[in-house]
Design a protein around this motif. Structure first.
Motif, short mmCIF file in Angstrom:
data_model
loop_
_atom_site.label_atom_id
_atom_site.label_comp_id
_atom_site.label_asym_id
_atom_site.label_seq_id
_atom_site.Cartn_x
_atom_site.Cartn_y
_atom_site.Cartn_z
N ASP A 54 0.84 -1.19 0.00
CA ASP A 54 0.00 0.00 0.00
C ASP A 54 0.88 1.24 0.00
OD1 ASP A 54 -2.01 1.83 0.31
OD2 ASP A 54 -2.41 1.35 2.41
N GLY A 55 0.77 2.06 -1.02
CA GLY A 55 1.55 3.29 -1.11
C GLY A 55 1.21 4.25 0.02
N ASP A 56 2.22 4.86 0.62
CA ASP A 56 1.98 5.81 1.71
C ASP A 56 1.70 7.19 1.12
OD1 ASP A 56 2.66 3.84 3.62
OD2 ASP A 56 4.78 4.26 3.34
N ILE B 37 -5.15 2.16 -7.48
CA ILE B 37 -3.99 2.84 -8.06
C ILE B 37 -2.75 2.69 -7.17
CG2 ILE B 37 -4.54 5.12 -7.08
CD1 ILE B 37 -3.61 6.28 -9.84
N ASP B 38 -2.93 2.62 -5.87
CA ASP B 38 -1.75 2.56 -4.99
C ASP B 38 -1.71 1.33 -4.10
OD1 ASP B 38 -3.82 3.35 -3.28
OD2 ASP B 38 -2.43 4.38 -1.96
N GLU B 39 -2.50 0.31 -4.44
CA GLU B 39 -2.52 -0.89 -3.61
C GLU B 39 -2.53 -2.14 -4.48
OE1 GLU B 39 -5.64 -1.38 -0.63
OE2 GLU B 39 -5.92 0.79 -0.74
N ARG C 62 1.37 -0.84 10.54
CA ARG C 62 2.45 0.15 10.73
C ARG C 62 2.56 0.97 9.46
NH1 ARG C 62 4.92 -4.53 12.47
NH2 ARG C 62 5.03 -4.70 14.73
N LYS C 63 2.53 2.27 9.61
CA LYS C 63 2.62 3.18 8.47
C LYS C 63 3.31 4.45 8.92
CE LYS C 63 -0.91 2.76 4.96
NZ LYS C 63 -0.06 3.35 3.94
N PRO C 64 4.02 5.18 8.10
CA PRO C 64 4.42 4.79 6.74
C PRO C 64 5.66 3.90 6.74
CG PRO C 64 5.22 6.99 7.28
CD PRO C 64 4.47 6.49 8.49
MG LIG Z 1 -2.42 4.11 0.22
#
Ligand SMILES: [Mg+2]
Length: 436
Positions: free
Chosen positions: A20-22, A111-113, A166-168
């Protein structure tokens, strides 16, 4: 926790990763234009609402969905950018290409996952599953200058929660024998596939965590929940039911409907009503073939036979006219020009998929979607009995406020072209950490 339930006595009978894009959109902006790094940046200028907030902006309390006016008031030095979906898509494509170096089984979830199935590939790569995933994460960071958060586990349902843990730049691996410990820390509202209504209902039965949920007997769950909820119960217990689907499009066939007016018209209300009628016809046909669409295009033809069109990719396939109409409205508002004479409208539904391949987790609001589906079925039945378009969308005749869409707000990329680029042609895949 007394008698902890051990669901799976192994590590990874299946190994699935969710990446998953941060803060993806603003991270892409910061990657392309490093002078934005470390600064509070948001995208969504063209809509007046924040589409994405950088971690620096989040730290100041700026969130997605907040109006720009409020955000600027709270943070006067906020950097506000127009969305640049062209660049976001290119980065997205590159991210999925990096994932595909490790396995062909990559599902582009949004788009980001994305999900990837790594089962059985340890020997091929001479790495543990954790090492493969860390290597993917590092390649994305090195090559695209983007951080992603990853979750590695035994099912899509588990790794979707793990990547969010946990992110990012997070890395969370949940092995079979640790599932029960992990789920104790996850409130039901964070479980993929449980909508707000299910969460509320489960709460009434004293089910507060994902662990409470999976401890309930299967029969109890079967009685209480719809299919997606039942599936997620198995998935959380480490049994992978939902396959990683590497086909971005199951079927390429499309349905198109278009009609020429008996006489050309300058009345936007009339043009819109005609367009909605085409949309309804196309959806009726699509439902008859038991399909859903994930991409919709409309076009308006001028009286000189030239035409302009616009399309949108949906994050979830739908077969509901009620659900698509607000989107059609938005496309129409962007296309329609005052004092122009029109003679036809058309609609195309593409990216059709079979209606029984229902994807879990796409449903934020399961009840609402089921209501839409029930309504569509009723409409089809009535129209079948009394003739087409006896029941049609009332929205066809209500014109909503037009959105002021300033064309002067160009994305950063359009103002900073590279050598060899012009307004129409872009170099394939920018990684633009070029100090200028
Ligand atoms: Mg994302």
């Amino acid at each position: 926790m007394g008698n902890d339930m051990l669901f799976i006595n192994g590590s990874f009978p299946r190994a699935i990763v969710h990446i998953d894009g941060d803060a993806f959109f603003t991270s892409v902006e910061q990657s392309m234009n490093p002078s934005l790094k470390g600064k509070p940046v948001v995208s969504g200028q063209e809509r007046g609402i924040i589409a994405c907030a950088s971690y620096e902006a989040k730290a100041l309390g700026i969130k997605r969905g907040v109006s720009l006016w409020d955000a600027r008031k709270a943070c006067p030095h906020l950097i506000v950018l127009p969305s640049d979906y062209e660049s976001y898509s290119l980065y997205s494509k590159r991210m999925f290409e990096i994932m595909r170096r490790y396995t062909p089984t990559v599902e582009e979830y949004s788009i980001d996952e994305g999900f990837a199935d790594l089962t059985g590939l340890r020997r091929v790569h001479r790495m543990s599953y954790e090492q493969i995933v860390r290597s993917m994460q590092k390649a994305i960071q090195d090559e695209l200058d983007l951080t992603v958060s990853v979750g590695l586990s035994l099912s899509k349902g588990l790794c979707k929660i793990a990547s969010d843990y946990r992110k990012p730049n997070g890395f969370t691996a949940v092995r079979g024998r640790h599932i029960h410990l992990f789920l104790q820390r996850i409130p039901t509202k964070e479980v993929w596939g449980l909508g707000p209504n299910s969460v509320q209902m489960l709460q009434k039965y004293g089910v507060h965590t994902a662990y409470d949920f999976v401890q309930r007997p299967e029969k109890w769950v079967d009685k209480l929940l719809h299919k997606p909820g039942r599936e997620i119960w198995h998935e959380l217990r480490g049994k992978s039911l939902l396959p990683v689907n590497p086909e971005p499009t199951r079927a390429y066939q499309s349905i198109g409907k278009g009609k020429t007016f008996s006489a050309p018209s300058r009345d936007p209300q009339f043009v819109y009503a005609k367009l909605v009628r085409n949309v309804e016809s196309a959806f009726i046909k699509m439902r008859r073939h038991q399909h859903r669409t994930a991409e919709v295009y409309i076009s308006l033809r001028y009286s000189d036979y030239r035409q302009r069109g616009l399309g949108v990719r949906l994050n979830r396939a739908t077969d509901s006219t009620q659900e698509i109409l607000p989107i059609i409205r938005r496309l129409f508002d962007q296309l329609i020009e005052p004092n122009r004479e029109y003679r036809a409208t058309q609609v195309w539904l593409t990216r059709l998929e079979s209606a029984d391949t229902r994807q879990l987790g796409l449903f934020d609001n399961q009840i609402q979607i089921e209501r839409y589906e029930a309504l569509s079925t009723t409409i089809d039945e009535i129209n079948a009995r009394f003739g087409k378009h006896k029941i049609a969308a009332a929205t066809a005749l209500t014109l909503q406020q037009r959105n002021e869409n300033s064309r002067t707000q160009l994305p950063w990329r359009k103002l900073h072209l590279l050598n060899g680029e012009n307004g129409r042609q872009r170099l394939y895949l920018p990684r633009l950490n070029i100090a200028v």
